[in-house]
Design a protein around this motif. Structure first.
Motif, PDB file in Angstrom:
ATOM      1  N   HIS A  16      -9.853   7.138   4.811  1.00 50.25           N
ATOM      2  CA  HIS A  16      -9.698   5.715   5.140  1.00 50.25           C
ATOM      3  C   HIS A  16     -11.086   5.080   5.014  1.00 50.25           C
ATOM      4  CE1 HIS A  16      -6.015   6.592   7.970  1.00 50.25           C
ATOM      5  NE2 HIS A  16      -6.305   7.696   7.301  1.00 50.25           N
ATOM      6  N   SER A  44      -3.853  -2.358   0.038  1.00 49.39           N
ATOM      7  CA  SER A  44      -2.742  -3.188   0.517  1.00 49.39           C
ATOM      8  C   SER A  44      -3.253  -4.594   0.785  1.00 49.39           C
ATOM      9  CB  SER A  44      -2.198  -2.595   1.812  1.00 49.39           C
ATOM     10  OG  SER A  44      -1.323  -3.510   2.444  1.00 49.39           O
ATOM     11  N   HIS A  68       1.511   8.595   5.838  1.00 50.54           N
ATOM     12  CA  HIS A  68       0.741   9.359   4.846  1.00 50.54           C
ATOM     13  C   HIS A  68       1.395  10.726   4.643  1.00 50.54           C
ATOM     14  CE1 HIS A  68      -3.321   7.087   5.482  1.00 50.54           C
ATOM     15  NE2 HIS A  68      -2.621   6.576   4.483  1.00 50.54           N
ATOM     16  N   LEU A 119       0.619   4.522  -2.509  1.00 47.77           N
ATOM     17  CA  LEU A 119       0.532   5.925  -2.075  1.00 47.77           C
ATOM     18  C   LEU A 119       1.624   6.756  -2.730  1.00 47.77           C
ATOM     19  CD1 LEU A 119      -0.219   5.097   1.644  1.00 47.77           C
ATOM     20  CD2 LEU A 119      -1.666   6.585   0.228  1.00 47.77           C
ATOM     21  N   ASP A 150      -7.475   5.290   0.895  1.00 40.39           N
ATOM     22  CA  ASP A 150      -6.400   4.347   1.210  1.00 40.39           C
ATOM     23  C   ASP A 150      -6.993   3.214   2.046  1.00 40.39           C
ATOM     24  OD1 ASP A 150      -3.877   3.217   1.541  1.00 40.39           O
ATOM     25  OD2 ASP A 150      -3.539   4.327   3.399  1.00 40.39           O
ATOM     26  N   TRP A 161      -2.205   7.807   9.812  1.00 36.45           N
ATOM     27  CA  TRP A 161      -0.989   6.999   9.794  1.00 36.45           C
ATOM     28  C   TRP A 161       0.166   7.938   9.399  1.00 36.45           C
ATOM     29  CZ3 TRP A 161       1.163   4.227   5.089  1.00 36.45           C
ATOM     30  CH2 TRP A 161       2.180   3.329   5.443  1.00 36.45           C
ATOM     31  N   ARG A 205       5.220  -7.372   0.002  1.00 32.56           N
ATOM     32  CA  ARG A 205       4.985  -6.037  -0.539  1.00 32.56           C
ATOM     33  C   ARG A 205       4.013  -6.064  -1.716  1.00 32.56           C
ATOM     34  NH1 ARG A 205       4.592  -3.869   2.394  1.00 32.56           N
ATOM     35  NH2 ARG A 205       5.275  -1.786   1.833  1.00 32.56           N
ATOM     36  N   GLY A 218       0.827  -1.195   0.000  1.00 36.96           N
ATOM     37  CA  GLY A 218       0.000   0.000   0.000  1.00 36.96           C
ATOM     38  C   GLY A 218       0.867   1.254   0.000  1.00 36.96           C
ATOM     39  N   SER A 222      -1.139  -6.507   2.532  1.00 33.83           N
ATOM     40  CA  SER A 222      -0.222  -6.911   3.605  1.00 33.83           C
ATOM     41  C   SER A 222      -0.961  -7.613   4.732  1.00 33.83           C
ATOM     42  CB  SER A 222       0.502  -5.690   4.158  1.00 33.83           C
ATOM     43  OG  SER A 222       1.270  -5.087   3.148  1.00 33.83           O
ATOM     44  N   TYR A 261      -7.150  -2.413   5.167  1.00 32.97           N
ATOM     45  CA  TYR A 261      -7.712  -3.416   6.092  1.00 32.97           C
ATOM     46  C   TYR A 261      -9.049  -3.944   5.593  1.00 32.97           C
ATOM     47  CZ  TYR A 261      -4.119  -1.239   8.860  1.00 32.97           C
ATOM     48  OH  TYR A 261      -2.902  -0.748   9.276  1.00 32.97           O
TER      49      TYR A 261
HETATM   50  N1  PMP Z   1      -2.197   2.669   4.661  1.00 32.62           N
HETATM   51  C1  PMP Z   1      -2.519   2.423   5.928  1.00 32.62           C
HETATM   52  C2  PMP Z   1      -3.682   3.152   6.527  1.00 32.62           C
HETATM   53  C3  PMP Z   1      -1.778   1.505   6.666  1.00 32.62           C
HETATM   54  O1  PMP Z   1      -2.110   1.278   7.931  1.00 32.62           O
HETATM   55  C4  PMP Z   1      -0.701   0.847   6.067  1.00 32.62           C
HETATM   56  C5  PMP Z   1       0.118  -0.169   6.798  1.00 32.62           C
HETATM   57  N2  PMP Z   1       0.444   0.122   8.082  1.00 32.62           N
HETATM   58  C6  PMP Z   1      -0.411   1.144   4.747  1.00 32.62           C
HETATM   59  C7  PMP Z   1      -1.183   2.049   4.060  1.00 32.62           C
HETATM   60  C8  PMP Z   1       0.769   0.532   4.045  1.00 32.62           C
HETATM   61  O2  PMP Z   1       0.596  -0.759   3.693  1.00 32.62           O
HETATM   62  P1  PMP Z   1       1.851  -1.646   3.268  1.00 32.62           P
HETATM   63  O3  PMP Z   1       2.401  -2.205   4.514  1.00 32.62           O
HETATM   64  O4  PMP Z   1       1.216  -2.666   2.371  1.00 32.62           O
HETATM   65  O5  PMP Z   1       2.806  -0.781   2.547  1.00 32.62           O
END
Ligand code: PMP
Length: 398
Positions: free
Chosen positions: A178, A243, A133, A107, A211, A130, A254, A103, A245, A214
């Motif tokens: 979000h 994302s 950002h 961004l 973004d 976060w 990634r 993610g 992740s 989750y």
């Molecule tokens: N956006 C938000 C709101 C997140 O919480 C995160 C991860 N902590 C990301 C983007 C980034 O995701 P990634 O770990 O896949 O780079």
């Protein structure tokens, strides 16, 4: 020559990890980083991912470069998940999607694109958001400002203040939102509030940038994408970074995506070309392995169904931990309200602890949270929850 290079103090969240690893407290618990741990305190490998890995490994194949935009199946996987597999906007080919390096990569590519093509745009992020950002957009020379979002005193969204701020923004300003499971507060907008926010965005000709890191951890895959799909239905231009992740438990691979929803197919084609050019001049092409896992899991019906079930099991465990923590804290600290724990969604909870209380939890109990009081609820389990609740009760009552 390098004398003038400034010291980097380190990332506040990632820095906690090294502090945690060095901590010798046998009861230590890491509730700092946004990672899902299962009931045994382990990071899971999802069953659907194991099957995909077996397919990838048999036979072991050569690793050519992927195209700049990543694998077609990875990109389709992002689109179907975000917009719905039958979405008209996909049939009309109005979405430019590239696979990205998590993610964060989405961004970054989005920020670079905005800086090049909308150089006057300022980017508004929620207060709080976060931390990365802000760093990512500022790193792309974009002015970052904040819109009011969270009220610590009432543990709720400062909705009227947020709307008023949106109304004061300039045409083409970017609003980072979000769609679900707000990081760091866990406090989301209701659907009625989303409708209002998007009306103001439309009237002000602002650019929404959603973004979503989750998806599936809030309500369900579709409800969590409500704001995205509503913006599309309203005909808004839209950036979406996603994302995999957390919901594929593939942190280190990634994997993510960037999608730009355009008014016409022709614009989407040009945007797509520029996104790939942006990728080319930063890192050329995305990593292959995780892309293949995403492709296989998202495009095989049986694996996809299994995946959704596995995400919902993670979601349900987090919700159960929220309820349990709330119940124990209410019993131990009777004069305080902890219902915020179950009003919040996703991995995180803003606990409202002061930085001093957070520090006491770390120093005296080996419990790690972010200094802004963010706790990763996904780090709780039946074994550690009483220990954590007791420690929180102790620092809250002293
Ligand atoms: N956006 C938000 C709101 C997140 O919480 C995160 C991860 N902590 C990301 C983007 C980034 O995701 P990634 O770990 O896949 O780079």
């Amino acid at each position: 020559m390098f004398d003038r290079i400034e010291h980097y103090a380190g990332d506040p969240i990632l820095g906690l990890v090294s502090q945690f690893v060095a901590d010798e407290n046998p009861n230590k618990v890491n509730l700092g980083i946004g990672v899902y741990y299962d009931e045994d305190g382990k990071m899971p490998v999802l069953e659907c991912v194991k099957t995909a890995e077996e397919r990838i490994a048999d036979p072991i194949k050569p690793r050519p470069y992927l195209p700049m935009q990543g694998l077609a199946g990875h990109r389709k996987g992002c689109q179907d998940l975000l917009f719905g597999a039958d979405a008209a906007v996909l049939q009309e080919e109005r979405v430019a999607t590239i696979a990205t390096i998590g993610g964060s990569g989405a961004l970054k590519v989005g920020a670079e694109f905005i800086n090049q093509w909308f150089p006057d745009a300022e980017c508004y992020v929620s207060d709080p958001t976060w931390g990365n950002h802000i760093a990512i957009f500022e790193g792309s020379n974009i002015t970052v400002k904040k819109y009011p979002y969270y009220d610590k005193a009432t543990n709720s969204v400062r909705f009227d203040d947020m709307i008023a701020c949106l109304k004061g923004m300039n045409k083409n300003d970017v609003v980072l939102l979000h769609p679900c499971c707000h990081n760091p507060t866990g406090m989301d907008l209701t659907q009625a509030q989303w409708d209002e926010v998007l009306d103001v965005i439309k009237a002000g000709e602002l650019i929404p940038f959603m973004d979503i890191a989750y998806q599936g951890f809030g309500e369900d895959m579709d409800t969590d994408a409500y704001a995205i799909r509503k913006a599309v239905d309203m005909g808004l231009p839209l950036f979406v970074s996603n994302s995999f992740s957390k919901n594929l438990s593939l942190y280190g691979e990634r994997v993510g995506g960037l999608s730009v929803v355009c008014p016409t197919k022709e614009e989407a084609e040009r945007v797509f070309g520029q996104l790939t050019f942006t990728v080319r001049r930063i890192y050329s092409s995305p990593p292959s392995h995780g892309g293949h896992v995403v492709d296989i899991v998202m495009n095989d019906d049986a694996l996809h169904e299994q995946w959704v079930g596995e995400v919902y099991a993670m979601r349900d465990r987090i919700k159960a931990m929220r309820s349990k923590l709330q119940a124990v804290l209410e019993e131990k600290v009777p004069n305080q309200n902890f219902d915020y724990l179950t009003r919040q969604n996703g991995m995180f909870s803003f606990t409202g602890l002061t930085p001093e209380q957070v520090e006491r939890l770390r120093a005296e109990y080996g419990i790690y949270m972010v200094s802004n009081s963010r706790m990763c609820v996904a780090g709780l389990n039946s074994d550690n929850i009483d220990y954590i609740a007791n420690a929180m009760a102790a620092v809250l009552q002293d």
